[in-house]
Design a protein around this motif. Structure first.
Motif, mmCIF file in Angstrom:
data_model
loop_
_atom_site.group_PDB
_atom_site.id
_atom_site.type_symbol
_atom_site.label_atom_id
_atom_site.label_comp_id
_atom_site.label_asym_id
_atom_site.label_seq_id
_atom_site.Cartn_x
_atom_site.Cartn_y
_atom_site.Cartn_z
ATOM 1 N N GLN A 11 0.816 -1.215 0.000
ATOM 2 C CA GLN A 11 0.000 0.000 0.000
ATOM 3 C C GLN A 11 0.848 1.262 0.000
ATOM 4 N N HIS A 12 2.154 1.108 -0.193
ATOM 5 C CA HIS A 12 3.024 2.276 -0.264
ATOM 6 C C HIS A 12 4.301 1.936 -1.027
ATOM 7 N N LEU A 13 5.039 2.974 -1.361
ATOM 8 C CA LEU A 13 6.365 2.775 -1.908
ATOM 9 C C LEU A 13 7.246 3.909 -1.406
ATOM 10 N N PHE A 14 8.534 3.684 -1.408
ATOM 11 C CA PHE A 14 9.482 4.711 -1.028
ATOM 12 C C PHE A 14 10.112 5.279 -2.288
ATOM 13 N N VAL A 15 10.229 6.611 -2.334
ATOM 14 C CA VAL A 15 10.872 7.287 -3.450
ATOM 15 C C VAL A 15 11.928 8.231 -2.898
ATOM 16 N N LYS A 16 12.953 8.461 -3.685
ATOM 17 C CA LYS A 16 14.015 9.355 -3.254
ATOM 18 C C LYS A 16 13.693 10.773 -3.694
ATOM 19 N N VAL A 17 13.570 11.661 -2.718
ATOM 20 C CA VAL A 17 13.302 13.076 -2.968
ATOM 21 C C VAL A 17 14.480 13.839 -2.378
ATOM 22 N N ASN A 18 15.222 14.524 -3.242
ATOM 23 C CA ASN A 18 16.485 15.142 -2.839
ATOM 24 C C ASN A 18 17.369 14.052 -2.252
ATOM 25 N N LYS A 19 17.723 14.135 -1.005
ATOM 26 C CA LYS A 19 18.603 13.111 -0.423
ATOM 27 C C LYS A 19 17.884 12.244 0.589
ATOM 28 N N LYS A 20 16.547 12.325 0.613
ATOM 29 C CA LYS A 20 15.755 11.572 1.585
ATOM 30 C C LYS A 20 14.907 10.521 0.882
ATOM 31 N N MET A 21 14.632 9.441 1.593
ATOM 32 C CA MET A 21 13.660 8.453 1.132
ATOM 33 C C MET A 21 12.324 8.810 1.767
ATOM 34 N N VAL A 22 11.304 8.997 0.943
ATOM 35 C CA VAL A 22 9.988 9.426 1.415
ATOM 36 C C VAL A 22 8.967 8.344 1.094
ATOM 37 N N ARG A 23 8.152 7.983 2.095
ATOM 38 C CA ARG A 23 7.101 6.997 1.854
ATOM 39 C C ARG A 23 5.900 7.694 1.231
ATOM 40 N N VAL A 24 5.385 7.086 0.172
ATOM 41 C CA VAL A 24 4.180 7.572 -0.501
ATOM 42 C C VAL A 24 3.114 6.504 -0.318
ATOM 43 N N ASN A 25 2.067 6.846 0.423
ATOM 44 C CA ASN A 25 0.942 5.938 0.610
ATOM 45 C C ASN A 25 0.042 6.023 -0.616
ATOM 46 N N PHE A 26 -0.288 4.881 -1.174
ATOM 47 C CA PHE A 26 -1.061 4.854 -2.408
ATOM 48 C C PHE A 26 -2.404 5.567 -2.290
ATOM 49 N N GLU A 27 -3.047 5.509 -1.110
ATOM 50 C CA GLU A 27 -4.358 6.149 -0.997
ATOM 51 C C GLU A 27 -4.260 7.668 -1.114
ATOM 52 N N GLU A 28 -3.078 8.249 -0.925
ATOM 53 C CA GLU A 28 -2.892 9.695 -1.049
ATOM 54 C C GLU A 28 -2.466 10.114 -2.452
ATOM 55 N N LEU A 29 -2.016 9.180 -3.255
ATOM 56 C CA LEU A 29 -1.483 9.474 -4.589
ATOM 57 C C LEU A 29 -2.619 9.618 -5.596
ATOM 58 N N LEU A 30 -2.663 10.759 -6.286
ATOM 59 C CA LEU A 30 -3.677 10.985 -7.314
ATOM 60 C C LEU A 30 -3.186 10.490 -8.673
ATOM 61 N N PHE A 31 -2.015 10.978 -9.095
ATOM 62 C CA PHE A 31 -1.455 10.552 -10.372
ATOM 63 C C PHE A 31 0.030 10.858 -10.403
ATOM 64 N N ILE A 32 0.692 10.317 -11.423
ATOM 65 C CA ILE A 32 2.115 10.549 -11.643
ATOM 66 C C ILE A 32 2.271 11.097 -13.055
ATOM 67 N N GLU A 33 3.055 12.157 -13.172
ATOM 68 C CA GLU A 33 3.286 12.787 -14.469
ATOM 69 C C GLU A 33 4.764 12.694 -14.827
ATOM 70 N N ALA A 34 5.064 12.309 -16.057
ATOM 71 C CA ALA A 34 6.443 12.215 -16.537
ATOM 72 C C ALA A 34 6.966 13.587 -16.928
ATOM 73 N N MET A 35 8.237 13.810 -16.585
ATOM 74 C CA MET A 35 8.929 15.033 -17.002
ATOM 75 C C MET A 35 10.361 14.635 -17.345
#
Length: 109
Positions: A8-32
């Motif tokens: 129900q979550h994944l960890f992503v690297k934001v700057n130099k930190k690993m941040v947990r993203v809970n799927f229920e809070e995620l709306l969408f992902i956009e490529a850049m």
């Protein structure tokens, strides 16, 4: 509050930190380019990861590719109209190449 199960979550690297993203809070992902923007209820996270790489880490029941540049959380779609998806204050297009598969899946949800 206990941590959600791993599926129900994944960890992503934001700057130099690993941040947990809970799927229920995620709306969408956009490529850049080589980055992706994870749009959540209350924030946006920019991560150095391709959309394809993130897509491989998401559970199939959670997400749907609706455009070359977008993956959406199908559980968080508020409105589908004229090949556009509405998520609270955001809109995401559904491209022609993904329409058939997306709408077939949406009817099955």
């Amino acid at each position: 509050m206990p941590a959600p199960p791993h599926d129900q979550h994944l960890f992503v690297k934001v700057n130099k930190k690993m941040v947990r993203v809970n799927f229920e809070e995620l709306l969408f992902i956009e490529a850049m380019s080589d980055y992706s923007v994870l749009v959540l209820d209350k924030q946006k996270l920019i991560v150095y990861s391709t959309l394809k790489s993130l897509e491989e880490r998401l559970p199939e029941s959670f997400s749907a590719r609706v455009h070359r540049s977008y993956i959406v959380n199908t559980r968080r779609i508020d409105v589908v109209e004229d090949h556009m998806l509405a998520f609270s204050k955001h809109e995401v297009p559904v491209s022609k190449s993904y329409q058939e598969g997306f709408y077939r899946r949406l009817r099955g949800i």
